[in-house]
Write a protein that holds these residues in place. Structure first.
Motif, short mmCIF file in Angstrom:
data_model
loop_
_atom_site.label_atom_id
_atom_site.label_comp_id
_atom_site.label_asym_id
_atom_site.label_seq_id
_atom_site.Cartn_x
_atom_site.Cartn_y
_atom_site.Cartn_z
N UNK A 66 0.86 -1.10 -0.01
CA UNK A 66 0.06 -0.05 0.05
C UNK A 66 0.74 1.21 -0.04
N UNK A 67 1.90 1.24 0.90
CA UNK A 67 2.84 2.13 0.97
C UNK A 67 3.37 2.71 -0.39
N UNK A 68 3.84 1.66 -1.02
CA UNK A 68 4.55 1.51 -2.44
C UNK A 68 3.61 2.24 -3.44
N UNK A 69 2.52 1.77 -3.57
CA UNK A 69 1.34 2.37 -4.37
C UNK A 69 0.99 3.98 -4.21
N UNK A 70 0.83 4.38 -2.74
CA UNK A 70 0.68 5.58 -2.42
C UNK A 70 1.73 6.49 -2.70
N UNK A 71 2.95 6.08 -2.33
CA UNK A 71 4.02 7.03 -2.66
C UNK A 71 4.35 7.05 -4.31
N UNK A 72 4.24 6.11 -4.91
CA UNK A 72 4.31 6.19 -6.61
C UNK A 72 3.21 7.06 -7.27
N UNK A 73 1.97 6.72 -6.64
CA UNK A 73 0.71 7.61 -7.35
C UNK A 73 0.53 9.02 -6.73
N UNK A 74 0.57 9.41 -5.60
CA UNK A 74 0.22 10.37 -4.73
C UNK A 74 1.27 11.31 -4.09
N UNK A 75 1.21 12.45 -3.54
CA UNK A 75 2.11 13.18 -3.01
C UNK A 75 1.97 12.90 -1.68
N UNK A 76 1.15 12.06 -1.18
CA UNK A 76 0.82 11.98 0.33
C UNK A 76 2.10 11.11 0.76
N UNK A 77 2.47 11.46 2.15
CA UNK A 77 3.55 11.06 3.00
C UNK A 77 3.28 9.90 3.71
N UNK A 78 3.92 8.91 3.98
CA UNK A 78 3.37 7.78 4.70
C UNK A 78 4.18 7.45 6.05
N UNK A 79 3.54 7.20 7.02
CA UNK A 79 4.28 6.96 8.37
C UNK A 79 3.84 5.40 8.66
N UNK A 80 4.63 4.25 8.58
CA UNK A 80 4.33 3.19 9.02
C UNK A 80 4.14 2.66 10.40
N UNK A 81 3.08 2.19 10.98
CA UNK A 81 2.81 1.92 12.37
C UNK A 81 3.18 0.03 12.50
N UNK A 82 3.79 -0.13 13.37
CA UNK A 82 4.28 -1.49 13.94
C UNK A 82 3.94 -1.91 15.37
N UNK A 83 3.88 -3.20 15.73
CA UNK A 83 3.86 -3.58 16.92
C UNK A 83 5.10 -3.97 17.52
N UNK A 84 5.92 -4.54 16.83
CA UNK A 84 7.38 -4.86 16.86
C UNK A 84 8.45 -4.05 16.51
N UNK A 85 9.33 -3.78 17.61
CA UNK A 85 10.72 -2.95 17.27
C UNK A 85 11.58 -3.54 16.34
N UNK A 86 11.64 -5.01 16.34
CA UNK A 86 12.43 -5.64 15.35
C UNK A 86 11.70 -6.21 14.02
N UNK A 87 10.84 -5.31 13.36
CA UNK A 87 10.28 -5.72 12.32
C UNK A 87 10.86 -6.13 11.21
N UNK A 88 10.47 -7.19 10.65
CA UNK A 88 11.24 -8.13 9.54
C UNK A 88 11.11 -7.09 8.09
N UNK A 89 9.97 -6.37 8.13
CA UNK A 89 9.87 -5.35 7.02
C UNK A 89 10.20 -4.01 6.93
N UNK A 90 11.13 -3.70 8.14
CA UNK A 90 11.58 -2.59 7.97
C UNK A 90 12.17 -1.67 6.69
#
Length: 221
Positions: A66-90
């Motif tokens: 979702x972030x990839x599409x939003x950042x590619x197609x719009x001027x919106x800026x994204x803040x990612x939220x996660x429960x884990x401090x050691x997130x594999x997807x960082x």
């Protein structure tokens, strides 16, 4: 100026909590809430928010795509939220274009501050996330390709500024290190972002590793 925000999280109570905090600010407005990545993308396309608070793990389309599409197609800026401090997807989240990365247990004031910082065009990472990022690079676990010719458009001073960005220095600290004015550093940073087509300082740091400007394990000021 009112900061327009979309809040996307598959957990209704969490989503409502973040939306309540944002809506309580006099300079912010929640324009939409979304329960999955597809809805978040649709909301970004429809409402053109300044900032999207996006859960990294959601059903259907996850937060990274979702972030990839939003950042590619719009001027919106994204803040990612996660429960884990050691997130594999960082790393994937940052490479997708995210300008911020926060833990869901973030304090109210810190969340509000993050929205304002990112809306203003800067980037922000939770301290624990920053430590994870640096540790991975210095340990060599964040593998990056060999040096490319992408940086040929930069001057020597712009490259040096970009390298110093990876150490986490502020503009004032970079100015001291390079023995120039802070205004000059701001100009260099702006030129780096413009010439390389980057959104913010986080993306500049990632690009520094991707292009081989900085070698993992050699983070020095």
């Amino acid at each position: 100026m009112t900061i327009r925000v979309v809040v996307a999280d598959d957990q209704e109570l969490v989503r409502a909590g973040f939306a309540m905090i944002v809506a309580a600010q006099s300079d912010m407005e929640v324009v939409a809430e979304s329960g999955d990545g597809f809805e978040a993308v649709g909301a970004a396309r429809a409402h053109h928010p300044d900032v999207v608070l996006l859960d990294i793990r959601m059903p259907g389309m996850d937060g990274i795509e979702a972030a990839r599409i939003i950042c590619d197609e719009t001027n919106s800026r994204v803040i990612m939220l996660t429960t884990w401090g050691q997130d594999d997807y960082l790393f994937d989240a940052l490479c997708a274009g995210a300008s911020g990365f926060l833990l869901k247990d973030v304090r109210r004031d810190d969340l509000v501050h993050a929205v304002r910082v990112v809306a203003a065009g800067d980037s922000l990472l939770a301290p624990s996330i920053t430590r994870t990022l640096i540790a991975a690079f210095t340990s060599g676990t964040a593998v990056r390709p060999p040096r490319s010719e992408r940086l040929d458009v930069l001057t020597a001073r712009e490259r040096e500024t970009m390298r110093l960005l990876t150490t986490g220095l502020s503009n004032a600290e970079i100015a001291t290190a390079m023995v120039v004015s802070e205004h000059t550093v701001k100009t260099h940073v702006s030129n780096v972002l413009t010439k390389l087509g980057l959104r913010d300082r986080v993306q500049a740091v990632i690009a520094a590793y991707e292009t081989g400007l900085v070698v993992p394990g050699r983070l020095t000021n």
